[in-house]
Design a protein around this motif. Structure first.
Motif, PDB file in Angstrom:
ATOM      1  N   GLU A 172      -2.523 115.118  -3.396  1.00 51.00           N
ATOM      2  CA  GLU A 172      -3.245 115.492  -4.609  1.00 51.00           C
ATOM      3  C   GLU A 172      -2.753 116.794  -5.222  1.00 51.00           C
ATOM      4  N   GLU A 173      -2.211 117.689  -4.407  1.00 52.57           N
ATOM      5  CA  GLU A 173      -1.673 118.942  -4.936  1.00 52.57           C
ATOM      6  C   GLU A 173      -0.205 118.810  -5.323  1.00 52.57           C
ATOM      7  N   GLY A 174       0.336 117.616  -5.206  1.00 53.54           N
ATOM      8  CA  GLY A 174       1.721 117.360  -5.571  1.00 53.54           C
ATOM      9  C   GLY A 174       2.656 117.507  -4.384  1.00 53.54           C
ATOM     10  N   ALA A 175       3.712 116.719  -4.387  1.00 55.15           N
ATOM     11  CA  ALA A 175       4.741 116.805  -3.350  1.00 55.15           C
ATOM     12  C   ALA A 175       6.078 116.435  -3.956  1.00 55.15           C
ATOM     13  N   VAL A 176       7.108 117.193  -3.592  1.00 60.34           N
ATOM     14  CA  VAL A 176       8.471 116.827  -3.977  1.00 60.34           C
ATOM     15  C   VAL A 176       8.812 115.517  -3.282  1.00 60.34           C
ATOM     16  N   ALA A 177       9.463 114.606  -3.991  1.00 64.37           N
ATOM     17  CA  ALA A 177       9.655 113.265  -3.440  1.00 64.37           C
ATOM     18  C   ALA A 177      11.076 112.759  -3.632  1.00 64.37           C
ATOM     19  N   GLY A 178      11.456 111.873  -2.730  1.00 63.56           N
ATOM     20  CA  GLY A 178      12.717 111.154  -2.825  1.00 63.56           C
ATOM     21  C   GLY A 178      12.505 109.729  -2.355  1.00 63.56           C
ATOM     22  N   VAL A 179      13.499 108.883  -2.554  1.00 57.18           N
ATOM     23  CA  VAL A 179      13.389 107.490  -2.140  1.00 57.18           C
ATOM     24  C   VAL A 179      14.769 106.958  -1.799  1.00 57.18           C
ATOM     25  N   ASP A 180      14.794 105.993  -0.893  1.00 55.88           N
ATOM     26  CA  ASP A 180      16.043 105.301  -0.578  1.00 55.88           C
ATOM     27  C   ASP A 180      15.726 103.835  -0.320  1.00 55.88           C
ATOM     28  N   VAL A 181      16.383 102.952  -1.069  1.00 57.10           N
ATOM     29  CA  VAL A 181      16.191 101.510  -0.966  1.00 57.10           C
ATOM     30  C   VAL A 181      17.416 100.916  -0.284  1.00 57.10           C
ATOM     31  N   ARG A 182      17.216 100.259   0.859  1.00 55.14           N
ATOM     32  CA  ARG A 182      18.334  99.683   1.607  1.00 55.14           C
ATOM     33  C   ARG A 182      18.317  98.155   1.613  1.00 55.14           C
ATOM     34  N   GLY A 183      17.151  97.553   1.503  1.00 50.99           N
ATOM     35  CA  GLY A 183      17.079  96.100   1.503  1.00 50.99           C
ATOM     36  C   GLY A 183      17.577  95.523   0.195  1.00 50.99           C
ATOM     37  N   ALA A 184      17.960  94.257   0.236  1.00 55.57           N
ATOM     38  CA  ALA A 184      18.563  93.619  -0.935  1.00 55.57           C
ATOM     39  C   ALA A 184      17.554  92.896  -1.818  1.00 55.57           C
ATOM     40  N   ALA A 185      16.272  92.895  -1.440  1.00 56.03           N
ATOM     41  CA  ALA A 185      15.259  92.201  -2.235  1.00 56.03           C
ATOM     42  C   ALA A 185      14.038  93.104  -2.440  1.00 56.03           C
ATOM     43  N   PRO A 186      14.244  94.270  -3.095  1.00 54.97           N
ATOM     44  CA  PRO A 186      13.130  95.223  -3.235  1.00 54.97           C
ATOM     45  C   PRO A 186      12.202  94.893  -4.386  1.00 54.97           C
ATOM     46  N   GLY A 187      10.987  95.408  -4.263  1.00 59.04           N
ATOM     47  CA  GLY A 187      10.028  95.404  -5.359  1.00 59.04           C
ATOM     48  C   GLY A 187       9.426  96.790  -5.445  1.00 59.04           C
ATOM     49  N   THR A 188       9.735  97.536  -6.493  1.00 55.61           N
ATOM     50  CA  THR A 188       9.351  98.947  -6.543  1.00 55.61           C
ATOM     51  C   THR A 188       8.876  99.348  -7.937  1.00 55.61           C
ATOM     52  N   ARG A 189       8.281 100.545  -8.001  1.00 53.40           N
ATOM     53  CA  ARG A 189       7.774 101.126  -9.242  1.00 53.40           C
ATOM     54  C   ARG A 189       8.101 102.614  -9.242  1.00 53.40           C
ATOM     55  N   GLU A 190       8.625 103.123 -10.353  1.00 56.25           N
ATOM     56  CA  GLU A 190       8.872 104.547 -10.585  1.00 56.25           C
ATOM     57  C   GLU A 190       9.879 105.174  -9.613  1.00 56.25           C
ATOM     58  N   THR A 191      10.750 104.371  -9.026  1.00 58.07           N
ATOM     59  CA  THR A 191      11.744 104.952  -8.119  1.00 58.07           C
ATOM     60  C   THR A 191      12.812 105.738  -8.883  1.00 58.07           C
ATOM     61  N   GLU A 192      13.158 105.324 -10.084  1.00 59.04           N
ATOM     62  CA  GLU A 192      14.175 106.052 -10.852  1.00 59.04           C
ATOM     63  C   GLU A 192      13.720 107.467 -11.180  1.00 59.04           C
ATOM     64  N   LEU A 193      12.426 107.666 -11.282  1.00 54.47           N
ATOM     65  CA  LEU A 193      11.874 108.987 -11.579  1.00 54.47           C
ATOM     66  C   LEU A 193      12.222 110.003 -10.487  1.00 54.47           C
ATOM     67  N   LEU A 194      12.478 109.487  -9.270  1.00 49.08           N
ATOM     68  CA  LEU A 194      12.717 110.367  -8.129  1.00 49.08           C
ATOM     69  C   LEU A 194      14.171 110.794  -8.001  1.00 49.08           C
ATOM     70  N   ASP A 195      15.028 110.296  -8.854  1.00 48.94           N
ATOM     71  CA  ASP A 195      16.413 110.765  -8.854  1.00 48.94           C
ATOM     72  C   ASP A 195      16.425 112.278  -9.098  1.00 48.94           C
TER      73      ASP A 195
END
Length: 327
Positions: A31-54
């Motif tokens: 709730e106070e915010g956190a710096v975030a990153g993401v890594d997708v390794r599987g070939a059949a993902p379903g995600t939201r807002e991952t590009e924002l974490l670049d």
């Protein structure tokens, strides 16, 4: 290894578990915010807002991460998380509005019961309302409710997966993980090499055949429908990280999956790991040390997911065994 991701200061977890069929969602609140990153390794993902974490993109912090069942339909649950955060006045200042930042990932569990029932916005909102800093429930709850593992030879020969959590503390810094394990591959204890939960010899059988051994023998199913699995999770720390470092932490957390799920990151899995850094310890930390901690916590969380899994009953739901049924 024990502990939970909620051992990380600034992190809360809440589950919503659907009672009409095995599915659900899990929210990791910062709730106070956190710096975030993401890594997708599987070939059949379903995600939201991952590009924002670049690291090159604008927003520096997120306010929650959602893990959900229900395949792509389960992404709707993130709308409920956004609404709950907006009600609390939490989000990114954007002109006249405060916009909550909520990345999300989903897994496939539509083959259990009525697939028209899946987590929605109300489910995401309820998960937020249930969130606390106490250790969350594990096994067949939240996003792990409908999870299964060892699915190369079909759902009937699989075993029950689930959601698990663990943490590692070193000095003033804590790293925790939570993961919903819903893999094509088997879950293997890296200490012994023993399959804890995975593909079985028959639908009624108790012999775990070893999916990799079967593949190497040339024993393959006639057909496997794409996108029928996926392991999704979050690794979090109270260290201070940049977005680039958070992405790196998400990348190395996949090492924990690779130690405990075999095969992993397949064409039928959408394996996705998020990383969160709350900075609550006030310590920058050493990325090599944090990387080791993240992989260890994630590996332990995977094992706990299947060891705490419970059998699920209901119309159209296969009666799959759990790891505890056999050991």
């Amino acid at each position: 290894m024990g502990g939970a991701i909620t051992d990380v200061a600034g992190v809360k977890v809440g589950h919503f578990t659907e009672t009409r069929r095995p599915t659900g969602c899990t929210v990791i609140l910062t709730e106070e915010g956190a710096v975030a990153g993401v890594d997708v390794r599987g070939a059949a993902p379903g995600t939201r807002e991952t590009e924002l974490l670049d690291p090159s993109n604008l927003v520096e912090q997120v306010h929650a991460v959602l893990l959900s069942g229900g395949s792509v339909f389960g992404l709707e649950a993130a709308t409920g998380v956004v609404r709950w955060l907006e009600e609390k006045g939490i989000g990114f200042p954007a002109g006249p509005a405060t916009v909550p930042i909520v990345p999300a990932a989903i897994l496939f569990d539509l083959d259990h019961g009525d697939h028209h029932i899946r987590p929605d916005a109300a489910a995401g909102h309820a998960a937020c309302a249930a969130a606390t800093s106490l250790p969350p429930a594990e096994g067949s709850v939240g996003a792990g409710t409908g999870a299964t593992v060892g699915k190369l030879f079909g759902a009937a020969r699989a075993m029950k997966g689930g959601i698990g959590t663990a943490s590692v503390k070193l000095g003033q810094i804590t790293v925790g993980a939570i993961v919903a394990v819903n893999a094509v591959g088997d879950v293997v204890d890296p200490a012994s090499g023993r399959v804890l939960a995975g593909a079985r010899d028959t639908a009624e059988g108790r012999e775990r055949i070893g999916t990799v051994d079967s593949i190497l023998r040339g024993d393959l199913p006639a057909i496997l429908q794409a996108g029928m699995a996926t392991t999704i999770g979050v690794v979090a720390t109270d260290a201070t990280l940049t977005k680039a470092q958070a992405r790196r932490l998400a990348q190395v957390a996949h090492d924990g999956l690779a130690r405990t799920i075999n095969p992993v990151h397949t064409m039928w899995d959408g394996d996705t790991i998020f990383a969160l850094a709350t900075g609550k310890s006030g310590q920058a930390g050493n990325m090599t040390v944090l990387s080791v901690m993240a992989a260890e916590a994630m590996a332990a969380a995977v094992l706990r997911a299947v060891l705490h899994a419970q059998a699920i009953a209901g119309p159209g739901v296969p009666q799959l065994p759990t790891a505890s049924d056999f050991d």
